[in-house]
Design a protein around this motif. Structure first.
Motif, PDB file in Angstrom:
ATOM      1  N   SER A  20      33.472  90.257  27.452  1.00 53.45           N
ATOM      2  CA  SER A  20      34.723  90.400  28.465  1.00 53.45           C
ATOM      3  C   SER A  20      35.739  90.235  27.937  1.00 53.45           C
ATOM      4  O   SER A  20      36.879  90.777  28.290  1.00 53.45           O
ATOM      5  CB  SER A  20      34.116  89.869  29.600  1.00 53.45           C
ATOM      6  N   THR A  58      38.966  92.615  27.544  1.00 54.11           N
ATOM      7  CA  THR A  58      40.264  92.557  28.373  1.00 54.11           C
ATOM      8  C   THR A  58      41.325  92.279  27.269  1.00 54.11           C
ATOM      9  O   THR A  58      42.640  92.954  27.565  1.00 54.11           O
ATOM     10  CB  THR A  58      40.448  91.286  29.336  1.00 54.11           C
ATOM     11  N   ALA A 102      35.381  91.426  35.002  1.00 51.86           N
ATOM     12  CA  ALA A 102      35.837  92.044  34.010  1.00 51.86           C
ATOM     13  C   ALA A 102      35.172  93.386  33.564  1.00 51.86           C
ATOM     14  O   ALA A 102      35.640  94.274  33.074  1.00 51.86           O
ATOM     15  CB  ALA A 102      36.311  91.175  32.909  1.00 51.86           C
ATOM     16  N   GLN A 162      35.775  97.126  33.300  1.00 47.38           N
ATOM     17  CA  GLN A 162      35.970  97.964  32.028  1.00 47.38           C
ATOM     18  C   GLN A 162      35.198  99.445  32.214  1.00 47.38           C
ATOM     19  O   GLN A 162      35.678 100.430  31.794  1.00 47.38           O
ATOM     20  CB  GLN A 162      35.009  96.989  31.001  1.00 47.38           C
TER      21      GLN A 162
END
Ligand code: UGA
Length: 417
Positions: free
Chosen positions: A207, A211, A279, A283
């Motif tokens: 994650s 990010t 997150a 995505q």
């Protein structure tokens, strides 16, 4: 071995390869019949060869009744499914049922080994379900990746054994001596936690990577260079640093939710992990937003390359490709998909075809969701001819961006402009 899923079958076939006598039991009669003939129902590199080797040598056999498997065993491995319950916790009904079933048939002095991924306290739970104070139960979590499970078993980074009695732990460790892996012996609660903590950390790493890719896009940096340089720092490490469409599979989504639930039950709010999950959901949406920025999705056809949750497996459980397909369908798009290892999916609206160019037929945008090598070698001119407009969202960063741009495609990867 009780259970012949990815874990039980790989563990059984590998132990037979190492010279042990192994009997695998499964309640699925058809599966047992297939396995008895050396027919392995899953796509797992090197596994079928080991199963056939074990059958030929007579060291590996398959039975339906777990009582037949455990009667003569010195070690009984529990490798049953531990699915997610509605509240995110782990459903232990299969584990309890297996423990209760084998209880009357295990011989005195045998050791029961919990290989399934189970929350802290499950070693005790198996002891209680068996109600056999003469039988030791230990935790021995698996760290096998689908697609490379055989090599992960035979060359592991570590073997973790959680036992209250060091002599019992040594006996389990002895089974692994010939592969020379580092063995870590600890208590059952720590062994159970190690498995969840390892998967939670890896999911967190991914994650974070995804990010950082979003940050790279925002500031005009190249995620490939950023991560390559980060990975050279030994404290960070270069593995598991590949950005993608979000992570999935049968383990990370389930295990991350389970550790949150386990912590919550114990009075700790694991907010970091909740952020990691958020997150990941974002995505999937980011990939769909990229497609939506190229074309109006409502009524358009999207070619989806890849359905498996990663390359090297035919497993679509919690696959990012399917998450993305679901979001595309919700936007009114039509989805035509191709995966070299997957011929059908549960979502009826997804049209699965048997050729990547057929998936592109009439498509306005192409989305790459799984990093199969064959996608790197696509004939881009054929793709171009098949599509009605030339847009690519490469959620695995595996296509040749320059070659696409030179053919008039727009190209959006992950973390690179
Ligand atoms: C994972 C762990 O890696 C194993 O160590 C563990 O034993 C296993 O779960 C389990 O609990 O049984 P697996 O689910 O087979 O193994 O898959 P991974 O190879 O870890 O990949 C998980 C997801 O992360 C996939 O969607 C993959 O595409 C994604 N991924 C992985 C990335 O996006 N980037 C990477 O660099 C690596």
């Amino acid at each position: 071995m009780i259970g012949t899923g990815y874990v039980g079958l790989t563990t059984g076939a590998c132990f037979a390869h190492l010279g042990h006598d192994v009997v695998c039991a499964d309640i699925d009669v058809d599966k047992v019949r297939r396995l008895q003939k050396g027919d392995v129902p899953i796509h797992e590199a090197g596994l079928e060869e080991l199963v056939r080797e074990g059958l030929e040598s007579g060291r590996l056999s398959f039975v339906v009744d777990s009582a037949d498997a455990v009667g003569d065993a010195d070690f009984v491995y529990l490798c049953v499914p531990t699915p997610q319950s509605g509240d995110g916790s782990v459903d232990l009904k299969h584990l309890k049922a297996a423990a209760a079933e084998i209880s009357a048939h295990i011989r005195h002095g045998a050791i029961v080994v919990n290989k399934s991924t189970v929350p802290v306290g499950s070693t005790l739970l198996v002891e209680e379900a068996m109600n056999r104070p003469d039988i030791a139960v230990v935790s021995n979590p698996e760290f096998l990746r689908e697609g490379t499970a055989v090599t992960d078993f035979l060359s592991p980074d570590r073997v973790v054994i959680g036992a209250d009695d060091p002599a019992v732990a040594d006996r389990v460790a002895d089974l692994h001596r010939s592969i020379g892996a580092p063995v870590m012996i600890t208590d059952p609660a720590s062994a159970e936690t190690i498995k969840y903590a390892a998967n939670a950390f890896l999911a967190t790493k991914l994650s974070f990577v995804n990010t950082i890719a979003a940050v790279c896009e925002a500031v005009g940096a190249d995620v490939g260079d950023v991560l390559a340089a980060m990975g050279l720092d030994k404290r960070i490490g270069g593995e598991f640093l590949v950005p993608g469409p979000g992570w999935g599979g049968s383990c990370f989504p389930k295990d991350t939710r389970a550790i949150i639930s386990m912590a919550e039950d114990a009075g700790y709010d694991f907010s970091l992990m909740r952020g990691v999950l958020k997150a990941n959901d974002e995505q999937f949406k980011r990939v769909v937003n990229k497609a939506a920025s190229a074309v109006s999705l409502n009524g358009s056809t999207v070619a989806l390359l890849g359905l498996a949750f990663k390359a090297g497996t035919d497993d679509t459980r919690n696959s990012p490709a399917l998450e993305i397909a679901g979001l595309l369908l919700a936007e009114g798009a039509k989805v035509r998909a191709y995966d070299p290892a997957v011929a059908t999916v549960d979502i009826d609206e997804i049209v699965v075809v048997d050729d990547p160019y057929a998936a592109c037929e009439g498509a306005a945008v192409l989305v790459v969701a799984t990093e199969w090598d064959e996608f790197r070698l696509l004939d881009l001119d054929k793709i171009s001819e098949a599509m009605v407009s030339r847009h690519v969202v490469d959620a695995r960063n595996i296509l040749d961006r320059e070659a696409l741009l030179s053919r008039g495609f727009t190209y959006q990867g992950i973390g690179r402009n």
